[in-house]
Design an enzyme around this catalytic site. Structure first.
Site, short mmCIF file in Angstrom:
data_model
loop_
_atom_site.label_atom_id
_atom_site.label_comp_id
_atom_site.label_asym_id
_atom_site.label_seq_id
_atom_site.Cartn_x
_atom_site.Cartn_y
_atom_site.Cartn_z
N ASP A 220 0.86 -1.18 0.00
CA ASP A 220 0.00 0.00 0.00
C ASP A 220 0.90 1.23 0.00
OD1 ASP A 220 -2.41 1.57 0.28
OD2 ASP A 220 -1.92 1.82 2.39
N SER A 221 0.29 2.38 -0.20
CA SER A 221 1.04 3.64 -0.16
C SER A 221 1.48 3.97 1.26
CB SER A 221 0.18 4.77 -0.71
OG SER A 221 -0.98 4.95 0.08
N TYR B 161 -0.68 8.36 -2.27
CA TYR B 161 -0.67 8.18 -3.71
C TYR B 161 -1.83 8.94 -4.37
CZ TYR B 161 2.67 4.21 -3.80
OH TYR B 161 3.79 3.41 -3.73
N GLY B 162 -2.93 9.04 -3.64
CA GLY B 162 -4.17 9.55 -4.22
C GLY B 162 -4.16 10.99 -4.66
N CYS C 260 -4.39 -1.10 -2.16
CA CYS C 260 -4.56 0.34 -2.38
C CYS C 260 -5.46 0.52 -3.60
CB CYS C 260 -3.20 0.99 -2.62
SG CYS C 260 -3.26 2.73 -3.12
N GLU D 249 -2.33 8.41 8.50
CA GLU D 249 -0.92 8.04 8.55
C GLU D 249 -0.25 8.57 9.83
OE1 GLU D 249 1.42 6.38 6.43
OE2 GLU D 249 -0.33 5.54 5.42
N CYS E 232 -10.83 3.60 -0.22
CA CYS E 232 -9.40 3.74 0.08
C CYS E 232 -9.13 2.83 1.27
CB CYS E 232 -9.05 5.19 0.43
SG CYS E 232 -7.37 5.40 1.08
N HIS F 13 -7.15 2.99 3.60
CA HIS F 13 -6.94 3.69 4.87
C HIS F 13 -8.26 3.88 5.62
CE1 HIS F 13 -3.04 4.73 3.14
NE2 HIS F 13 -2.67 5.24 4.31
#
Length: 257
Positions: free
Chosen positions: A8-9, A40-41, A72, A151, A182, A184
């Site tokens: 994933d990012s 990344y988005g 992701c 994050e 997403c 996350h």
């Protein structure tokens, strides 16, 4: 003994990793969080694709994984087709699985998607849902602030609660199903649920199931390992990942590709 790579990012893909661990308890698992380049988005598609291939090359060519899970949504849309042709191993992503699950649950044929700007720009869920049932209407809202905040470690504050509410209020029609577009976002699912009473879809479980259909059950040959790599601050990654994974992580090795 097989090794499954998950990437994933950043830390968000642990929502998918958790399901992969449940479905594949006998297999080695390697997780790579490209937290140095998160999110990344908010990047251009060509840059996202380039980052994805650096990570997947590392997992396939250096770590010799036997299957790859793109944890992701943005990366799935930008690079999955290329990866499937490039490596000759099973590669699964989250978008089609999330779309299929959303279609199963909607009754009023109105599905909402919250995702990163890049995922929405690519119309990933709208296209995937239309392939399954063209009569379903898909409505998307971009949530550019979520990933960076998750994050760092999400805090349950009034300000953050209002942010969730403001994003959900952008839907112009009544949706009965909300796809967390997403990986996350499942990490803050309980906070999102305060403001949405319908079906909330996390593509993680269906993604792990789809891989299991392809590669089948693993066999216990010896105790499997779980390894973590991150391109950003390993201690910061470890702290947030442990919180959401619900278990201790022994070590996170820092690797910049």
């Amino acid at each position: 003994m097989r090794t499954i790579g998950v990437f994933d990012s950043g830390v968000g893909g642990v929502s998918v990793l958790k399901e992969v661990l449940r479905k594949f308890p006998a297999d080695n698992i390697i997780y790579f969080g490209d937290s140095l380049h998160a999110p990344y988005g908010e990047k251009e598609i060509d840059e996202i694709r380039s980052l994805c291939l650096k990570v997947s090359d590392f997992l396939v060519y250096e770590k010799k994984v036997d299957a790859l899970v793109i944890a992701c949504n943005t990366a799935t849309g930008a690079a999955m087709d290329i990866m499937q042709k490039r490596y000759g191993i099973p590669v699964v992503g989250v978008v089609e699985n999330g779309a299929a699950e959303g279609v199963k649950h909607t009754h009023n044929k109105s599905i909402g998607v919250i995702a990163t700007p890049a995922t929405i720009k690519m119309d990933l869920y709208k296209k995937s849902i239309a392939k399954i049932d063209s009569s379903i209407k898909t409505y998307s809202v971009k949530c550019p602030l979520f990933v960076g905040m998750i994050e760092k470690g999400w805090e349950d504050t009034l300000e953050n609660d209002e942010l969730i509410k403001s994003y959900l209020n952008e839907f112009s029609v009544e949706i009965d199903t909300l796809i967390l577009g997403c990986t996350h976002y499942p990490l803050i699912r309980k906070y999102i649920a305060r403001h949405f009473n319908g079906n909330i879809i996390d593509p993680a479980e269906e993604t792990a199931k789809s891989l299991k259909k392809i590669i089948g059950e693993g066999k216990y040959l010896h105790k499997p390992y779980l390894k973590f790599y991150a391109s950003g601050d390993p201690e910061k990654f470890k702290k947030v990942a442990q919180e959401f994974l619900g278990q201790e992580i022994c070590e996170v090795e820092k690797i910049i590709l």
